[in-house]
Design a protein around this motif. Structure first.
Motif, PDB file in Angstrom:
ATOM      1  N   ASN A 105       0.683  -1.575  -0.315  1.00 10.23           N
ATOM      2  CA  ASN A 105       0.353   0.286   0.217  1.00 10.23           C
ATOM      3  C   ASN A 105       0.775   1.245  -0.110  1.00 10.23           C
ATOM      4  OD1 ASN A 105      -3.351  -0.655   0.655  1.00 10.23           O
ATOM      5  ND2 ASN A 105      -1.606  -2.227   1.984  1.00 10.23           N
ATOM      6  N   GLY A 106       1.796   1.146  -0.542  1.00  6.11           N
ATOM      7  CA  GLY A 106       3.093   2.371  -0.527  1.00  6.11           C
ATOM      8  C   GLY A 106       2.226   3.631  -2.168  1.00  6.11           C
ATOM      9  N   SER A 107       2.822   4.651  -1.434  1.00  5.43           N
ATOM     10  CA  SER A 107       2.277   5.943  -2.360  1.00  5.43           C
ATOM     11  C   SER A 107       2.091   5.292  -3.496  1.00  5.43           C
ATOM     12  CB  SER A 107       2.945   7.250  -1.790  1.00  5.43           C
ATOM     13  OG  SER A 107       3.441   7.035  -1.959  1.00  5.43           O
ATOM     14  N   SER A 108       2.589   4.688  -4.283  1.00  8.76           N
ATOM     15  CA  SER A 108       3.496   5.156  -5.823  1.00  8.76           C
ATOM     16  C   SER A 108       2.137   4.069  -6.198  1.00  8.76           C
ATOM     17  CB  SER A 108       4.771   4.136  -6.660  1.00  8.76           C
ATOM     18  OG  SER A 108       5.148   4.783  -5.371  1.00  8.76           O
ATOM     19  N   ARG A 149      -0.342   2.869  -4.696  1.00 11.39           N
ATOM     20  CA  ARG A 149      -2.327   2.620  -3.545  1.00 11.39           C
ATOM     21  C   ARG A 149      -3.727   2.930  -4.182  1.00 11.39           C
ATOM     22  NH1 ARG A 149      -1.095   6.907   0.912  1.00 11.39           N
ATOM     23  NH2 ARG A 149       0.624   5.507   1.379  1.00 11.39           N
TER      24      ARG A 149
END
Length: 361
Positions: free
Chosen positions: A242-245, A247
């Motif tokens: 769930n990283g910002s890249s 998500r």
């Protein structure tokens, strides 16, 4: 001795009790009719008697099983020396060494100087998300086996890989000497390593970037999805955290719009350990980055890409051992923990009495 009292011979007693005949002779010789059973008690042994009795050992183990803060000691965790000093301060022993504390704790495999971090599952959809990922690792999707033209990709970024140029050259190992790395260094910047790991073929495809974000991640996707066999594949499943890249639903829609045969799945929140590429990143950390001694970022990138090629020459799929059955067991243990926690926090009503009163009654 009871068999002997019934008139059995030594050979017969040895056969009945499944012992050697010399054992029978030993104990019959030790028996004294005047002293009776007391003559069979353990005899005094040579050597110094134990310094610490069972009660003292139990108290030291109990102390080791407490957090130092609970005892008012300004420590984060116990060491053997700290436990020895605290035991003396509490009067558990007049004197005790750290090595003795270690031997006492070793009988129960207690090592309070070690610790392991953990994080509690908070994603309400943990079971469903984790089950889908585990099914894909077993080549199953919606209850049906994957075809030969369907692939599972595990992708993520390893951020902030620094180039630390040591002020003095690193010395190779020598006779009776390990490799020596100078402590002082000059910073040469940092980059991110983005990698996609094919779960079932163990092939790694990666690239380096000055930073992370949507654009660098989509560049990685472009690199993979425009090469065979993924271009002509029926479906390519992308397992990401769930990283910002990458998500949320927006990232999944963005991927599907650019490549219709790509399907993005997210691991549960705070469960990146379900993403197999993290295992590859741990290998990179041990074999490539540590110790960090690079003149500049170009050298870092060259080393990473060269290792990627070297890894692909002999790589085999990871032996993934966390199965759906393990998932069910984990969820059951969490449910029991939550039940126990809720019961302990439930206030007592007018018709409820503490358990200690019930026991007393």
């Amino acid at each position: 001795m009871l068999d002997a009292a019934h008139g059995y011979s030594n050979a017969r007693i040895a056969q009945r009790r499944d012992v050697h005949i010399d054992t029978v002779r030993l104990w019959r010789g030790r028996y004294d009719s005047e002293q009776g059973v007391t003559s069979l008690a353990d005899r005094p042994r040579p050597g110094r008697p134990p310094t610490f009795g069972p009660l003292q050992r139990a108290e030291i183990k109990a102390l080791a099983c407490q957090l130092p803060a609970e005892s008012g000691v300004p420590l984060s965790r116990w060491s053997r020396g700290d436990l020895a000093r605290e035991a003396v301060a509490r009067g558990l022993a007049t004197a005790i060494s750290a090595s003795t504390v270690r031997r006492i704790l070793a009988t129960d495999l207690l090592k309070p100087w070690q610790y392991q971090s953990w994080i509690f599952i908070r994603d309400p959809a943990f079971a469903a998300k984790a089950a889908r990922v585990l099914d894909l690792y077993a080549r199953v999707w919606d209850g049906l086996p994957l075809g030969a033209d369907e692939y599972v990709i595990s992708a993520d970024e390893k951020t902030s890989i620094q180039a630390r140029c040591r002020c003095h050259p690193t010395l190779p190992p020598g006779t009776s000497r390990m490799m020596r790395v100078n402590h002082d260094y000059d910073r040469g910047g940092a980059l991110a390593y983005l990698a996609a790991y094919d779960v079932h073929t163990a092939r790694v495809m990666g690239r380096c970037s000055a930073k992370t974000g949507i654009v660098p991640f989509m560049d990685l996707v472009e690199q993979i999805m425009t090469s065979e066999p993924y271009t002509s594949a029926k479906r390519v499943f992308w397992v990401v955290d769930n990283g910002s890249s990458h998500r949320g639903k927006a990232a999944a829609d963005r991927l599907a719009e650019r490549f219709p045969n790509a399907v993005m799945l997210h691991t549960p929140v705070h469960a990146s350990w379900l993403n197999q590429v993290e295992i590859f990143f741990s290998i990179v950390q041990r074999k490539v980055i540590t110790p960090n001694d690079f003149t500049d970022l170009d050298q870092v990138e060259d080393r990473l890409i060269a290792f990627e090629r070297r890894y692909n020459e002999t790589a085999r799929p990871f032996r993934w051992k966390f199965t759906p059955a393990d998932l069910e067991d984990l969820l059951a243990r969490i449910e029991r923990h939550e039940q126990k926690k809720s019961n302990s926090q439930q206030p007592l009503g007018c018709d409820q009495q503490p358990a200690v009163l019930d026991q007393a009654a």
